[in-house]
Design a protein around this motif. Structure first.
Motif, mmCIF file in Angstrom:
data_model
loop_
_atom_site.group_PDB
_atom_site.id
_atom_site.type_symbol
_atom_site.label_atom_id
_atom_site.label_comp_id
_atom_site.label_asym_id
_atom_site.label_seq_id
_atom_site.Cartn_x
_atom_site.Cartn_y
_atom_site.Cartn_z
ATOM 1 N N SER A 232 -64.744 30.489 -67.798
ATOM 2 C CA SER A 232 -63.851 30.129 -68.899
ATOM 3 C C SER A 232 -64.184 30.951 -70.152
ATOM 4 O O SER A 232 -65.186 31.667 -70.206
ATOM 5 N N ARG A 233 -63.334 30.828 -71.161
ATOM 6 C CA ARG A 233 -63.522 31.588 -72.401
ATOM 7 C C ARG A 233 -64.859 31.254 -73.068
ATOM 8 O O ARG A 233 -65.461 32.105 -73.733
ATOM 9 N N ASP A 234 -65.312 30.004 -72.908
ATOM 10 C CA ASP A 234 -66.574 29.612 -73.540
ATOM 11 C C ASP A 234 -67.771 29.751 -72.600
ATOM 12 O O ASP A 234 -68.855 29.244 -72.877
ATOM 13 N N GLY A 235 -67.585 30.453 -71.469
ATOM 14 C CA GLY A 235 -68.713 30.753 -70.592
ATOM 15 C C GLY A 235 -69.028 29.704 -69.553
ATOM 16 O O GLY A 235 -70.054 29.812 -68.874
ATOM 17 N N GLN A 236 -68.157 28.707 -69.380
ATOM 18 C CA GLN A 236 -68.370 27.729 -68.315
ATOM 19 C C GLN A 236 -68.057 28.381 -66.965
ATOM 20 O O GLN A 236 -67.082 29.119 -66.839
ATOM 21 N N ASP B 147 -79.489 28.843 -70.711
ATOM 22 C CA ASP B 147 -79.339 29.512 -71.998
ATOM 23 C C ASP B 147 -79.792 30.967 -71.890
ATOM 24 O O ASP B 147 -80.841 31.267 -71.321
ATOM 25 N N ASP C 209 -76.109 35.360 -68.462
ATOM 26 C CA ASP C 209 -74.677 35.567 -68.292
ATOM 27 C C ASP C 209 -74.200 34.839 -67.041
ATOM 28 O O ASP C 209 -74.884 34.845 -66.010
ATOM 29 N N ASP D 210 -62.229 36.005 -64.957
ATOM 30 C CA ASP D 210 -63.070 35.907 -66.141
ATOM 31 C C ASP D 210 -62.174 35.847 -67.371
ATOM 32 O O ASP D 210 -61.609 36.865 -67.794
ATOM 33 N N GLU D 211 -62.028 34.652 -67.933
ATOM 34 C CA GLU D 211 -61.149 34.488 -69.093
ATOM 35 C C GLU D 211 -61.717 35.146 -70.346
ATOM 36 O O GLU D 211 -60.974 35.406 -71.291
ATOM 37 N N ARG D 212 -63.016 35.422 -70.364
ATOM 38 C CA ARG D 212 -63.602 36.052 -71.546
ATOM 39 C C ARG D 212 -63.038 37.449 -71.766
ATOM 40 O O ARG D 212 -62.927 37.904 -72.908
#
Length: 237
Positions: free
Chosen positions: A12-16, A28, A31, A57-59
């Motif tokens: 997701s955009r927030d790295g989920q 933490d 990637d 990969d939405e990022r």
């Protein structure tokens, strides 16, 4: 697993991170793409075959296919292998290939029935993954399954029973009800318990029965629970 198997990876955009819609723990500073490699290399190394992966990969608004190879490298389908993604600088990188090599060596030792060597290697891998990812991360549970298999194959039925009982509950907590991994773990725990001598079977029966009631609707484990109850009755006579 054969080369026709394809995993769906969503970042997701927030790295989920999700693999086949199942959420994954991303430590933490790591990637999400590195976690994908850590999780799926165990599947590839265990089978000796590439794992096909479809990534969204939405990022970066990107979609692409790749293969995770048994040696831990990645490649686009039909191209030469490239190095697997490395952790970001905030996490000290493990020497490349060491985890893959140890897993492959453990698998080879198990196939040769050298369970002492295989078990020592599996315990080392499991300890590392537990420290790096947590004791219920997908990669850690995969390694724990391999260790439980070794216990069963080497006749450590009490360890196998306890391990598969815990694994069934861990997969249930992670994935929810009705998932095949949970069902297989519950069946394996029951099968291992049925191999135990009477003096070891009795003390483990309560945890096993409680697990079978917790991970599925009672009617779905009725046959296994009936088999356990029948054996307990024989042991008490």
């Amino acid at each position: 697993m054969n080369t026709g198997t394809r995993y769906q990876v969503h970042i997701s955009r927030d790295g989920q991170l999700y693999i086949d819609s199942e959420p994954q723990v991303v430590p933490d500073g790591v990637d999400p793409s590195q976690v994908v490699i850590q999780v799926l290399h165990i599947e590839a190394a265990g089978s000796g075959l590439p794992v096909l992966v479809q990534v969204q990969d939405e990022r970066t608004s990107s979609r692409f296919d790749m293969q995770v190879m048994p040696d831990g490298t990645t490649q686009a389908p039909g191209t030469r292998a490239v190095a697997a993604p490395q952790p970001v600088a905030t996490v000290p990188p493990e020497p490349r290939g060491s985890l893959f090599d140890r897993l492959a060596a453990a698998q080879a030792a198990a196939r040769a029935h050298d369970f002492v060597t295989a078990t020592a290697a599996a315990d080392d891998i499991l300890q590392q993954l537990t420290a790096e990812q947590g004791d219920t991360a997908a990669g850690t549970l995969e390694a724990a399954q391999f260790r439980a298999d070794l216990a069963y194959l080497s006749g450590e039925y009490a360890f196998a029973t306890a391990s598969w009982t815990w694994l069934a509950l861990a997969w249930f907590d992670r994935l929810g009800p009705g998932r095949r991994r949970t069902q297989v773990a519950a069946q394996n725990a029951t099968q291992a318990w049925m191999q135990l001598p009477p003096h070891e079977a009795g003390p483990l029966a309560s945890d096993l029965l409680n697990m079978l009631l917790e991970v599925a609707a009672p009617e779905r484990t009725a046959t296994m629970r009936a088999q356990i109850a029948e054996r307990l009755g024989q042991l008490s006579n």
